[in-house]
Design a protein around this motif. Structure first.
Motif, PDB file in Angstrom:
ATOM      1  N   ALA A 150      -9.071  52.676 -24.467  1.00 42.75           N
ATOM      2  CA  ALA A 150      -8.088  53.598 -25.052  1.00 42.75           C
ATOM      3  C   ALA A 150      -8.674  54.995 -25.210  1.00 42.75           C
ATOM      4  CB  ALA A 150      -7.604  53.071 -26.395  1.00 42.75           C
ATOM      5  N   ALA A 151      -9.938  55.095 -25.521  1.00 44.92           N
ATOM      6  CA  ALA A 151     -10.570  56.401 -25.692  1.00 44.92           C
ATOM      7  C   ALA A 151     -10.562  57.182 -24.369  1.00 44.92           C
ATOM      8  CB  ALA A 151     -11.993  56.248 -26.207  1.00 44.92           C
ATOM      9  N   ALA A 152     -10.753  56.490 -23.252  1.00 46.74           N
ATOM     10  CA  ALA A 152     -10.722  57.156 -21.946  1.00 46.74           C
ATOM     11  C   ALA A 152      -9.321  57.667 -21.636  1.00 46.74           C
ATOM     12  CB  ALA A 152     -11.185  56.191 -20.858  1.00 46.74           C
ATOM     13  N   ARG A 153      -8.301  56.888 -21.973  1.00 51.22           N
ATOM     14  CA  ARG A 153      -6.924  57.341 -21.739  1.00 51.22           C
ATOM     15  C   ARG A 153      -6.597  58.545 -22.615  1.00 51.22           C
ATOM     16  NH1 ARG A 153      -5.919  51.770 -21.985  1.00 51.22           N
ATOM     17  NH2 ARG A 153      -4.835  52.013 -23.947  1.00 51.22           N
ATOM     18  N   ILE A 154      -7.058  58.529 -23.856  1.00 46.20           N
ATOM     19  CA  ILE A 154      -6.825  59.663 -24.760  1.00 46.20           C
ATOM     20  C   ILE A 154      -7.565  60.895 -24.239  1.00 46.20           C
ATOM     21  CG2 ILE A 154      -7.289  60.559 -27.073  1.00 46.20           C
ATOM     22  CD1 ILE A 154      -6.788  57.646 -28.071  1.00 46.20           C
ATOM     23  N   ALA A 155      -8.792  60.720 -23.778  1.00 50.28           N
ATOM     24  CA  ALA A 155      -9.562  61.842 -23.243  1.00 50.28           C
ATOM     25  C   ALA A 155      -8.881  62.429 -22.011  1.00 50.28           C
ATOM     26  CB  ALA A 155     -10.978  61.397 -22.905  1.00 50.28           C
ATOM     27  N   ALA A 156      -8.348  61.574 -21.139  1.00 48.66           N
ATOM     28  CA  ALA A 156      -7.637  62.064 -19.955  1.00 48.66           C
ATOM     29  C   ALA A 156      -6.403  62.857 -20.354  1.00 48.66           C
ATOM     30  CB  ALA A 156      -7.247  60.894 -19.053  1.00 48.66           C
TER      31      ALA A 156
ATOM     32  N   GLN B 196      -3.793  68.155 -21.165  1.00 55.76           N
ATOM     33  CA  GLN B 196      -3.138  69.105 -22.056  1.00 55.76           C
ATOM     34  C   GLN B 196      -3.907  70.428 -22.102  1.00 55.76           C
ATOM     35  OE1 GLN B 196      -0.215  69.017 -23.375  1.00 55.76           O
ATOM     36  NE2 GLN B 196      -0.436  70.926 -24.472  1.00 55.76           N
ATOM     37  N   ASP B 197      -5.225  70.358 -22.147  1.00 56.10           N
ATOM     38  CA  ASP B 197      -6.037  71.569 -22.156  1.00 56.10           C
ATOM     39  C   ASP B 197      -5.816  72.376 -20.878  1.00 56.10           C
ATOM     40  OD1 ASP B 197      -8.068  73.419 -23.008  1.00 56.10           O
ATOM     41  OD2 ASP B 197      -9.445  72.412 -21.627  1.00 56.10           O
ATOM     42  N   LEU B 198      -5.826  71.701 -19.726  1.00 58.20           N
ATOM     43  CA  LEU B 198      -5.586  72.397 -18.467  1.00 58.20           C
ATOM     44  C   LEU B 198      -4.172  72.974 -18.418  1.00 58.20           C
ATOM     45  CD1 LEU B 198      -7.355  70.245 -15.753  1.00 58.20           C
ATOM     46  CD2 LEU B 198      -7.754  72.646 -16.268  1.00 58.20           C
ATOM     47  N   ALA B 199      -3.194  72.231 -18.924  1.00 56.79           N
ATOM     48  CA  ALA B 199      -1.817  72.725 -18.937  1.00 56.79           C
ATOM     49  C   ALA B 199      -1.705  74.002 -19.764  1.00 56.79           C
ATOM     50  CB  ALA B 199      -0.877  71.651 -19.479  1.00 56.79           C
ATOM     51  N   MET B 200      -2.382  74.046 -20.904  1.00 51.11           N
ATOM     52  CA  MET B 200      -2.362  75.252 -21.745  1.00 51.11           C
ATOM     53  C   MET B 200      -3.049  76.418 -21.042  1.00 51.11           C
ATOM     54  SD  MET B 200      -2.930  73.560 -25.547  1.00 51.11           S
ATOM     55  CE  MET B 200      -4.057  74.827 -25.969  1.00 51.11           C
TER      56      MET B 200
ATOM     57  N   LEU C 197       2.306  67.586 -13.184  1.00 57.55           N
ATOM     58  CA  LEU C 197       1.536  66.672 -12.334  1.00 57.55           C
ATOM     59  C   LEU C 197       0.286  66.176 -13.056  1.00 57.55           C
ATOM     60  CD1 LEU C 197       1.695  68.693  -8.991  1.00 57.55           C
ATOM     61  CD2 LEU C 197       3.046  66.681  -9.594  1.00 57.55           C
ATOM     62  N   LEU C 198      -0.379  67.089 -13.769  1.00 61.37           N
ATOM     63  CA  LEU C 198      -1.581  66.708 -14.515  1.00 61.37           C
ATOM     64  C   LEU C 198      -1.253  65.731 -15.639  1.00 61.37           C
ATOM     65  CD1 LEU C 198      -3.238  70.214 -14.739  1.00 61.37           C
ATOM     66  CD2 LEU C 198      -3.935  68.318 -13.281  1.00 61.37           C
ATOM     67  N   ARG C 199      -0.160  66.020 -16.354  1.00 60.57           N
ATOM     68  CA  ARG C 199       0.235  65.122 -17.451  1.00 60.57           C
ATOM     69  C   ARG C 199       0.619  63.742 -16.927  1.00 60.57           C
ATOM     70  NH1 ARG C 199       3.050  70.031 -19.659  1.00 60.57           N
ATOM     71  NH2 ARG C 199       1.686  70.756 -21.320  1.00 60.57           N
ATOM     72  N   ALA C 200       1.328  63.707 -15.813  1.00 64.84           N
ATOM     73  CA  ALA C 200       1.717  62.416 -15.227  1.00 64.84           C
ATOM     74  C   ALA C 200       0.483  61.627 -14.793  1.00 64.84           C
ATOM     75  CB  ALA C 200       2.657  62.635 -14.046  1.00 64.84           C
ATOM     76  N   ALA C 201      -0.481  62.333 -14.208  1.00 68.79           N
ATOM     77  CA  ALA C 201      -1.714  61.654 -13.792  1.00 68.79           C
ATOM     78  C   ALA C 201      -2.454  61.090 -14.992  1.00 68.79           C
ATOM     79  CB  ALA C 201      -2.599  62.622 -13.017  1.00 68.79           C
ATOM     80  N   ALA C 202      -2.471  61.835 -16.091  1.00 70.77           N
ATOM     81  CA  ALA C 202      -3.150  61.350 -17.297  1.00 70.77           C
ATOM     82  C   ALA C 202      -2.445  60.132 -17.871  1.00 70.77           C
ATOM     83  CB  ALA C 202      -3.226  62.455 -18.344  1.00 70.77           C
ATOM     84  N   LEU C 203      -1.123  60.107 -17.796  1.00 69.55           N
ATOM     85  CA  LEU C 203      -0.371  58.964 -18.325  1.00 69.55           C
ATOM     86  C   LEU C 203      -0.562  57.710 -17.489  1.00 69.55           C
ATOM     87  CD1 LEU C 203       2.960  60.674 -19.382  1.00 69.55           C
ATOM     88  CD2 LEU C 203       1.188  59.753 -20.886  1.00 69.55           C
TER      89      LEU C 203
END
Length: 105
Positions: free
Chosen positions: A72-78, A83-87, A59-65
């Motif tokens: 672009a930097a904001a999308r990369i940061a999201a 990814q950090d939260l998923a780990m 769910l977190l990864r989908a929200a970031a995508l």
């Protein structure tokens, strides 16, 4: 009757995922919390509904995508934050492949 049961089961699962998504959104908007505190809050919510903490990661990864921005930097940061939260969620006790926490005697 089987179709009704299957439909009710699917609706219940969807409701659980929606509740976890809302809890994750609230954790992400928590002012002053660091990533570890957010991951812990999300993991606790997942455990309350009987799910492994790592089930929230997609769910977190989908929200970031789907983060809408021309920056672009904001999308990369999201994406990196997701990814950090998923780990962190995968490392939480109760995650698949992890031993349950030791009980104190």
């Amino acid at each position: 009757v089987r179709r009704v049961r299957a439909t009710l089961h699917a609706a219940g699962e969807a409701a659980l995922r929606a509740a976890l998504a809302l809890e994750a959104a609230e954790a992400l908007m928590q002012p002053g919390a660091d990533a570890a505190a957010r991951a812990h809050r999300i993991a606790e919510a997942a455990r309350r509904v009987g799910a492994a903490p790592a089930t929230v990661a997609p769910l977190l990864r989908a929200a970031a995508l789907t983060f809408r921005s021309d920056d672009a930097a904001a999308r990369i940061a999201a994406s990196m934050a997701a990814q950090d939260l998923a780990m962190r969620l995968a490392a939480e006790p109760g995650a698949p492949g992890r031993a349950p926490p030791a009980q104190e005697k």
